[in-house]
Design an enzyme around this catalytic site. Structure first.
Site, mmCIF file in Angstrom:
data_model
loop_
_atom_site.group_PDB
_atom_site.id
_atom_site.type_symbol
_atom_site.label_atom_id
_atom_site.label_comp_id
_atom_site.label_asym_id
_atom_site.label_seq_id
_atom_site.Cartn_x
_atom_site.Cartn_y
_atom_site.Cartn_z
ATOM 1 N N SER A 85 13.155 11.431 -29.338
ATOM 2 C CA SER A 85 14.576 11.129 -29.525
ATOM 3 C C SER A 85 15.414 12.325 -29.955
ATOM 4 O O SER A 85 16.637 12.288 -29.813
ATOM 5 C CB SER A 85 14.726 10.064 -30.613
ATOM 6 N N LYS A 88 17.861 13.729 -27.635
ATOM 7 C CA LYS A 88 19.160 13.069 -27.406
ATOM 8 C C LYS A 88 20.306 13.907 -27.955
ATOM 9 O O LYS A 88 21.384 13.984 -27.365
ATOM 10 C CB LYS A 88 19.184 11.684 -28.083
ATOM 11 N N TYR A 211 15.240 11.314 -18.394
ATOM 12 C CA TYR A 211 15.225 11.037 -19.839
ATOM 13 C C TYR A 211 13.790 11.033 -20.379
ATOM 14 O O TYR A 211 13.514 11.596 -21.448
ATOM 15 C CB TYR A 211 15.903 9.683 -20.095
ATOM 16 N N TYR A 263 18.360 6.509 -36.969
ATOM 17 C CA TYR A 263 18.217 5.100 -36.584
ATOM 18 C C TYR A 263 19.028 4.219 -37.546
ATOM 19 O O TYR A 263 20.112 4.615 -37.967
ATOM 20 C CB TYR A 263 16.730 4.720 -36.535
ATOM 21 N N VAL A 281 10.235 9.743 -32.653
ATOM 22 C CA VAL A 281 9.071 8.909 -32.969
ATOM 23 C C VAL A 281 7.734 9.650 -32.951
ATOM 24 O O VAL A 281 6.739 9.100 -33.398
ATOM 25 C CB VAL A 281 8.953 7.661 -32.065
HETATM 26 N N1 GLU Z 1 11.090 8.315 -25.511
HETATM 27 C C1 GLU Z 1 11.327 7.389 -26.577
HETATM 28 C C2 GLU Z 1 12.006 6.132 -26.056
HETATM 29 O O1 GLU Z 1 12.978 6.201 -25.368
HETATM 30 C C3 GLU Z 1 12.138 8.044 -27.651
HETATM 31 C C4 GLU Z 1 12.161 7.202 -28.835
HETATM 32 C C5 GLU Z 1 12.487 7.863 -30.124
HETATM 33 O O2 GLU Z 1 12.022 8.981 -30.438
HETATM 34 O O3 GLU Z 1 13.215 7.189 -30.867
HETATM 35 O O4 GLU Z 1 11.549 5.052 -26.290
#
Ligand code: GLU
Length: 339
Positions: A85, A88, A211, A263, A281
């Site tokens: 994540s 992002k 992604y 989060y 994560v």
């Molecule tokens: N690739 C993960 C997903 O989209 C990233 C999640 C994360 O790190 O929060 O589920």
């Protein structure tokens, strides 16, 4: 996490408005932060992407990168893991840099959903608006907006952009990528739902593929610190001297991270640590003290919201000890004659 869980109740809070301490003092504080956080064994390693469950829960590294290019690191700062994540944040920065603040604001938004990062309900509750770029809906919308006519061109822009943030060529962990491709049905559903609302206007499954690859890029704690320091330094990588994004993009991204980077615990994080950050994560965490440092940590066990437990504890210690909390000030009055 609360102050008591972060294990910093006895650490004196230095004002964030002051200067950084000298380099050897930063080294001491990094060592202390690491030593304190290492004793914590709470948290669970993520397993919803099957390969992530194989991470060693004992791995732990902390790196502070100054805007002067100095690195202060301890522990497993060269163990590589998937950025997940955290990508992002940097993809959003690339999109804002290419398309401008207003466009990204309109399509993606900057407000918290209060719901899980992969919530479909949040999309439905908001008439198809992704709400912010740090949840999967907003991140998928951002990846869809990366410049490029084809998925291959978008991918090139993502990997070269994130590599410029890190100051080295990043590569994909193909095992992580394949493990997530086999299990990312929910992300495919989110992308198709966004397409149905007109928020994604290119092939949604190609967007999910880019992604998923961006999430599988390998970084270490040192890379995260340098990527964070680039955001702390107005968009210029302090190791390479290269401008990656504009200073105003950094400012806007850091505001989004302060509100949404951890989060559903983003409010608690800002309350206790007082800095923009983003977790992933696989156990990575990047934190940015504007004008001062980037902090990168790696430790796989996560709290129930998906944030690295040891990463939060070490970063809280550093925020206090280094005087990074952007909300903490000392009185300017001392020594001044009352007006
Ligand atoms: N690739 C993960 C997903 O989209 C990233 C999640 C994360 O790190 O929060 O589920």
């Amino acid at each position: 996490m609360r102050e008591s869980e972060l294990d910093v109740a006895d650490v004196q809070q230095r004002a964030g408005t002051g200067a950084l301490p000298p380099g050897d003092r930063i080294d001491d504080l990094v060592r202390e932060a690491y030593g304190r956080a290492r004793t914590h064994a709470e948290g669970e390693v993520a397993d919803y992407i099957p390969i992530l469950a194989e991470a060693d829960p004992a791995s732990f590294g902390v790196c502070v990168a100054g805007v002067d290019g100095e690195l202060h690191e301890i522990g497993d700062t060269r163990i590589r893991f998937s950025i997940q994540s955290i990508s992002k944040a940097f993809v959003y920065a690339l999109v804002c840099d290419a398309l401008g603040h207003e466009k990204a604001f309109d399509v993606i938004g900057v407000n918290n959903t209060g719901l899980a990062f992969n919530s479909v309900v949040a999309i439905e509750l908001n008439d198809g608006h992704p709400m912010n770029p740090m949840v999967n809906a907003g991140a998928l919308a951002a990846t869809a907006m990366v410049p490029g006519d084809t998925a291959a061109e978008k991918w090139d822009a993502v990997v070269s952009g994130l590599s410029r943030f890190a100051g080295r060529e990043l590569v994909v962990d193909e095992t992580v990528y394949r493990s997530e491709v086999e299990t990312n049905l929910r992300n495919r559903a989110i992308a198709q739902l966004l397409e149905s609302y007109g928020r994604i206007t290119v092939d949604p499954l190609e967007v999910v593929d880019v992604y998923t690859r961006q999430c599988a890029l390998l970084v270490d704690a040192r890379d995260l610190a340098v990527m964070g320091a680039t955001l702390a330094d107005g968009g210029v990588n302090p190791l390479t001297g290269e401008r990656v994004v504009s200073a105003s993009v950094c400012r806007d991204l850091l505001a989004v991270l302060a509100a949404t980077g951890l989060y559903e615990r983003s409010g608690e994080w800002l309350f206790e640590i007082g800095l923009p950050g983003k977790s992933g994560v696989a156990g990575g965490l990047v934190t940015v003290a504007p004008g001062k440092v980037g902090i990168g940590t790696y430790s796989p066990p996560l709290d129930s919201a998906g944030n690295s437990v040891r990463g939060q504890i070490a970063t809280a210690y550093l925020s206090r000890g280094l005087g990074l909390n952007i909300f903490a000030s000392d009185s300017h009055f001392s020594g001044r004659t009352p007006r």
